[in-house]
Write an enzyme that holds these catalytic residues in place. Sequence first.
Site, PDB file in Angstrom:
ATOM      1  N   GLY A   1      11.088 -15.698 137.650  1.00 15.08           N
ATOM      2  CA  GLY A   1       9.896 -16.534 137.770  1.00 15.08           C
ATOM      3  C   GLY A   1      10.230 -17.999 137.956  1.00 15.08           C
ATOM      4  O   GLY A   1       9.363 -18.813 138.278  1.00 15.08           O
TER       5      GLY A   1
ATOM      6  N   LYS B   1      18.497 -22.191 138.232  1.00  9.47           N
ATOM      7  CA  LYS B   1      17.463 -21.901 137.231  1.00  9.47           C
ATOM      8  C   LYS B   1      16.597 -23.146 137.052  1.00  9.47           C
ATOM      9  O   LYS B   1      17.114 -24.222 136.785  1.00  9.47           O
ATOM     10  CB  LYS B   1      18.154 -21.519 135.908  1.00  9.47           C
ATOM     11  CG  LYS B   1      17.229 -20.966 134.865  1.00  9.47           C
ATOM     12  CD  LYS B   1      18.038 -20.371 133.714  1.00  9.47           C
ATOM     13  CE  LYS B   1      17.166 -20.000 132.539  1.00  9.47           C
ATOM     14  NZ  LYS B   1      17.961 -19.481 131.418  1.00  9.47           N
TER      15      LYS B   1
ATOM     16  N   ARG C   1      20.027  -6.509 135.399  1.00 13.32           N
ATOM     17  CA  ARG C   1      19.721  -6.369 133.971  1.00 13.32           C
ATOM     18  C   ARG C   1      19.286  -4.951 133.674  1.00 13.32           C
ATOM     19  O   ARG C   1      18.933  -4.201 134.602  1.00 13.32           O
ATOM     20  CB  ARG C   1      18.545  -7.311 133.621  1.00 13.32           C
ATOM     21  CG  ARG C   1      18.785  -8.749 133.968  1.00 13.32           C
ATOM     22  CD  ARG C   1      17.541  -9.401 134.538  1.00 13.32           C
ATOM     23  NE  ARG C   1      17.857 -10.706 135.137  1.00 13.32           N
ATOM     24  CZ  ARG C   1      17.904 -11.850 134.470  1.00 13.32           C
ATOM     25  NH1 ARG C   1      17.594 -11.875 133.199  1.00 13.32           N
ATOM     26  NH2 ARG C   1      18.244 -12.967 135.068  1.00 13.32           N
TER      27      ARG C   1
ATOM     28  N   ASP D   1      15.293  -7.421 129.502  1.00 12.55           N
ATOM     29  CA  ASP D   1      15.470  -8.219 130.728  1.00 12.55           C
ATOM     30  C   ASP D   1      16.526  -9.303 130.523  1.00 12.55           C
ATOM     31  O   ASP D   1      16.966  -9.923 131.491  1.00 12.55           O
ATOM     32  CB  ASP D   1      14.143  -8.857 131.176  1.00 12.55           C
ATOM     33  CG  ASP D   1      13.463  -9.615 130.050  1.00 12.55           C
ATOM     34  OD1 ASP D   1      13.186  -8.991 129.013  1.00 12.55           O
ATOM     35  OD2 ASP D   1      13.226 -10.831 130.198  1.00 12.55           O
TER      36      ASP D   1
HETATM   37  P1  AMP Z   1      12.938 -15.655 129.512  1.00 18.61           P
HETATM   38  O1  AMP Z   1      12.191 -15.646 128.247  1.00 18.61           O
HETATM   39  O2  AMP Z   1      13.443 -17.014 129.930  1.00 18.61           O
HETATM   40  O3  AMP Z   1      14.003 -14.616 129.572  1.00 18.61           O
HETATM   41  O4  AMP Z   1      11.863 -15.297 130.652  1.00 18.61           O
HETATM   42  C1  AMP Z   1      11.084 -14.146 130.629  1.00 18.61           C
HETATM   43  C2  AMP Z   1      10.303 -14.048 131.909  1.00 18.61           C
HETATM   44  O5  AMP Z   1       9.441 -15.171 132.047  1.00 18.61           O
HETATM   45  C3  AMP Z   1      11.147 -14.021 133.174  1.00 18.61           C
HETATM   46  O6  AMP Z   1      10.490 -13.204 134.107  1.00 18.61           O
HETATM   47  C4  AMP Z   1      11.142 -15.463 133.613  1.00 18.61           C
HETATM   48  O7  AMP Z   1      11.366 -15.600 134.992  1.00 18.61           O
HETATM   49  C5  AMP Z   1       9.732 -15.875 133.245  1.00 18.61           C
HETATM   50  N1  AMP Z   1       9.630 -17.323 132.979  1.00 18.61           N
HETATM   51  C6  AMP Z   1      10.122 -18.010 131.925  1.00 18.61           C
HETATM   52  N2  AMP Z   1       9.842 -19.314 132.016  1.00 18.61           N
HETATM   53  C7  AMP Z   1       9.149 -19.478 133.157  1.00 18.61           C
HETATM   54  C8  AMP Z   1       8.556 -20.594 133.825  1.00 18.61           C
HETATM   55  N3  AMP Z   1       8.630 -21.822 133.325  1.00 18.61           N
HETATM   56  N4  AMP Z   1       7.917 -20.363 134.990  1.00 18.61           N
HETATM   57  C9  AMP Z   1       7.828 -19.133 135.503  1.00 18.61           C
HETATM   58  N5  AMP Z   1       8.365 -18.043 134.941  1.00 18.61           N
HETATM   59  C10 AMP Z   1       9.016 -18.201 133.786  1.00 18.61           C
HETATM   60 MG    MG Z   2      15.228 -13.910 130.838  1.00 19.81          MG
END
Ligand code: AMP
Ligand code: MG
Length: 491
Positions: A91, A112, A182, A251
């Site tokens: 995302g 990122k 993953r 994930d």
């Molecule tokens: P994480 O908790 O960082 O592992 O992210 C979990 C999910 O949320 C993944 O699909 C990320 O791509 C999405 N995600 C986390 N932060 C953001 C953000 N600021 N904008 C868009 N997607 C996000």
């Molecule tokens: Mg993640």
Amino acid sequence: MKTPFLDFSNTYVNLPDHFFQRIKPQKVKNPKLLKLNLNLAKSLGLRIEDSCHISIDEILSGNKLPEGADPIAMAYAGHQFGNFVPSLGDGRAILLGEVLTPKNKRFDVQLKGAGITKFSRSGDGRAPLGPVIREYIVSEAMHHLGIPTTRSLSIIKSDDFIQREESFPCGVLSRVASSHIRIGTFEYFSYRKDINSLKLLADYTINRHFPSIKRKKNKYQRLLIKVQSINAELVAKWMAVGFIHGVMNTDNTSISGETIDYGPCAFMDYYDPNKVYSYIDHQGRYSYINQGKIMFWNLSKFAESLIPILDKDSDIARNIAVDVLKNFPRIFEEKWLDKMREKFGFSSKFKDDYKIISEFLNLIKKEGLDYTKAFRSLIFDNDEDFSFSNFDFKDSIASKEWFNSWKTRLHKEKKDIQNISKSMKKINPIYIPRNHIIEKVINELVQGKGNNMLEKILELTEKPYTYQKDSKYFELPPSPSEEVTNTFCGT
Ligand code: AMP
Ligand code: MG
């Protein structure tokens, strides 16, 4: 002239279109390179010429695409805190492409914080600078501690701001991984009953990470065995250094056995097996001591997602999966014990080792000792020093008893104390990236006060087992006023 960067050789893009979205990074305002990992850059074959410095900033921020990049956001699903989410995906991360090193190892180079993709849901696609700095420091420290991990190539700061609990400057991290596949990537296709894609993904993974099994009849079962073994070992290594990942969702569990997705992670200061740093983890699901069990749970989700390709008969497939999984507790305990034994100076194995190790952990918990320092205090350079009076523990019956049982056990090693201490010095770090130090580095950089602290902690953690001059402060746990109770929450 070629854009000075990397020789990409991309393979994931050759998988079917629904494995990813082709998308370019979104531009950021005034990107500034705060840090470039020169050694890593060199090992990837990155071409840097001083005159092209601006281009590197532009490339590593995502503002300019280097030649050969074929940027994508990868699709994946995942269990977050135990709940299945069918569509997660990149995302805010965009894979620029893959690189083959001169040693023929393939790496992903990903940005990122590179902007919105079709997987962003309600997110802004961005990463605040703080968590980017945290990931850089911790992932590099993990690498130098010999723990498999994604690595960090650069930190970019931009003049864009994003709202979390407050407004923060944006950062872009370039992350290098042996892949970004993953457990959740497998769950994505399995949930959709897209068996063709599941097979394609499994074959791709085997080709890329486990080529020795690609011609085996039961290659998918072997894939499960391999992924189980490397991830059991990974968590054992985390435990040995007192590392808490913080968000072990499926994930965030890599198929390659690398630590990935550094969020509310931390190295423990004083030893507390129930320690949790993430402020959203109210149940302590991802506490220090739960990490082995959680990896087991995650692997059971991986096994479940493989069921459709383990055998045509689903009962047989299930039995295959269970037969593999039931070995996890034994494998994990053995790997954990092996890692811990090294910390106590044991190179042989004896039945009572578990008892000595767990009694030590109980003692340091009771005495509120710092995990890293407590192990380092077990190192004595010669026989004269090797006595209870030179030891860090409070003088109690329990600690004296423990000391004597450890001393007796060391006699069975048939090595002198100098040799034992030599091996212990190579496994018990002096410098870890402590939470309060990371917070100070982040504050300095966010406030534009320079990168002295960043350079210092990177220099120390690059050689974590070697004492360095004028660095006492970095060995020590935080003073009460410095202690950070939660990690940076808004990632
Ligand atoms: P994480 O908790 O960082 O592992 O992210 C979990 C999910 O949320 C993944 O699909 C990320 O791509 C999405 N995600 C986390 N932060 C953001 C953000 N600021 N904008 C868009 N997607 C996000
Ligand atoms: Mg993640």
